[in-house]
Design a protein around this motif. Structure first.
Motif, PDB file in Angstrom:
ATOM      1  N   ARG A 197      -7.702  -0.053  -0.596  1.00  0.00           N
ATOM      2  CA  ARG A 197      -8.960  -0.479  -1.223  1.00  0.00           C
ATOM      3  C   ARG A 197      -8.721  -0.978  -2.648  1.00  0.00           C
TER       4      ARG A 197
ATOM      5  N   SER B  37       0.829  -1.209   0.000  1.00  0.00           N
ATOM      6  CA  SER B  37       0.000   0.000   0.000  1.00  0.00           C
ATOM      7  C   SER B  37       0.860   1.253   0.000  1.00  0.00           C
TER       8      SER B  37
ATOM      9  N   VAL C  48      -5.151   4.762   2.289  1.00  0.00           N
ATOM     10  CA  VAL C  48      -6.450   4.089   2.422  1.00  0.00           C
ATOM     11  C   VAL C  48      -6.990   3.729   1.038  1.00  0.00           C
TER      12      VAL C  48
ATOM     13  N   GLN D  74      -8.456   6.263  10.969  1.00  0.00           N
ATOM     14  CA  GLN D  74      -8.393   6.770   9.593  1.00  0.00           C
ATOM     15  C   GLN D  74      -9.471   7.813   9.327  1.00  0.00           C
TER      16      GLN D  74
ATOM     17  N   TYR E 296       0.852   1.179  10.556  1.00  0.00           N
ATOM     18  CA  TYR E 296      -0.560   0.814  10.626  1.00  0.00           C
ATOM     19  C   TYR E 296      -0.846   0.198  11.991  1.00  0.00           C
TER      20      TYR E 296
ATOM     21  N   ASN F 243      -8.354   0.031  11.945  1.00  0.00           N
ATOM     22  CA  ASN F 243      -8.216   1.000  10.852  1.00  0.00           C
ATOM     23  C   ASN F 243      -7.562   2.292  11.323  1.00  0.00           C
TER      24      ASN F 243
ATOM     25  N   ARG G   5      -4.862   9.466   3.346  1.00  0.00           N
ATOM     26  CA  ARG G   5      -5.987   9.287   2.429  1.00  0.00           C
ATOM     27  C   ARG G   5      -5.592   8.439   1.227  1.00  0.00           C
TER      28      ARG G   5
END
Length: 329
Positions: free
Chosen positions: A282, A14, A278, A324, A247, A251, A275
């Motif tokens: 996804r 990520s 996240v 988050q 992390y 969340n 942002r």
């Protein structure tokens, strides 16, 4: 064309994807060579079909010298060992005129071309840590940071790069010895050992948790600006190094570990990055629910403390932990 390369495994997926997306948004003309350090990372990146990236598996990249020393290094030490090798591989394999190594936890707020143009044709570019006094670590950690390291495909550039690769293969460990620390302390020697090495002067190239206390930030006319508090010098922020961000459960994120941050730092530097993290998560999950694209750190007693749960879920923050949702307000 500005060519970049980076390396990471699936637990940095990520972060690596967020870095790529920031380049995609900010850089005018670039290509990123990503060295995937495990099969899950390679498979996921391949399926993402990133238009301005080439994905290289370990099986294509590792040579006899690297494979010989691999058992003697931890996973992290092996990544450090491979840093100069992925730059050299990219230049030779793809016939590049230049290549810049990027740490996977960088995030770009402007086009990094200004850092390269500042060097006026130098063959190598390195960036200082610019430590805040409370975090000063030049003596054992290194004056310069292996975060953004540019090499031109020239006799000067290749001389430095090949020397660095040989040095890292000989010794690259996560311990501090006189004149050595991982792949990083070697950079301290370059300005005296070699010609064509430029030390970047751009304050916006390498803002990080260990120096952010020296600056104030503002967002004006679509650009993030920094101001050096001592000199009042204004500069556009080119990239931030999100070292120490982790992390966490529920969340949540630990943005900067033990480094001192202001609310303004969190708002202007960390909010856009988290942002994007996240969103990257996804994007990865849309391909597979089984991919683990980052680590998880436990929040102590979060399941048994109503006060902690209230602060985290309702207020958005508990101690160093930020939910988050805090970054989407």
């Amino acid at each position: 064309m500005n060519n970049f390369c980076t390396l990471f495994n699936s637990l940095y997926l990520s972060r690596g994807l967020a870095m790529y997306r920031s380049l995609e948004k900010q850089a005018r003309n670039f290509h990123l060579y990503i060295f995937a350090f495990d099969d899950e990372c390679y498979d996921t990146l391949t399926r993402l079909q990133l238009a301005k990236a080439t994905i290289i598996p370990l099986s294509d990249f590792e040579d006899e010298q690297l494979l010989a020393i691999k058992p003697t290094r931890t996973a992290g030490e092996y990544c450090w060992t491979c840093t100069p090798s992925i730059i050299l591989y990219s230049i030779r394999k793809f016939g590049l005129s230049n290549c810049t190594y990027l740490d996977a936890d960088l995030f770009f707020y402007a086009d990094p071309i200004v850092i390269i143009e500042e060097a006026r044709g130098a063959s190598v570019i390195i960036t200082p840590h610019r430590y805040t006094p409370m975090y000063e670590d030049s003596e054992s950690g290194g004056t310069y940071c292996v975060q953004f390291v540019y090499f031109k495909n020239s006799s000067e550039g290749m001389a430095v790069l090949e020397w660095w690769r040989a040095a890292c293969i000989e010794w690259c460990y996560n311990r501090r010895e006189p004149g050595r620390f991982g792949d990083q302390k070697y950079l301290d020697l370059w300005t005296t050992m070699f010609t064509g090495v430029h030390v970047s002067e751009h304050l916006g190239g390498g803002v990080a948790p260990w120096n952010v206390q020296q600056y104030d930030f503002d967002h004006k006319i679509g650009q993030l600006w920094g101001k050096e508090l001592v000199s009042q010098h204004l500069f556009p922020v080119i990239f931030y190094h999100f070292h120490a961000l982790k992390y966490a459960d529920k969340n949540s994120f630990i943005p900067a570990g033990t480094y001192v941050m202001t609310d303004n730092d969190i708002e202007l530097l960390y909010k856009p990055y988290i942002r994007t993290l996240v969103s990257a998560g996804r994007e990865i999950k849309s391909l597979s629910n089984t991919v683990v694209s980052h680590e998880i750190n436990e929040i102590p007693r979060i399941r048994t403390s109503l006060r902690r749960m209230f602060k985290l879920y309702v207020l958005g923050k508990f101690r160093e932990y930020y939910h988050q949702s805090y970054f989407f307000k």
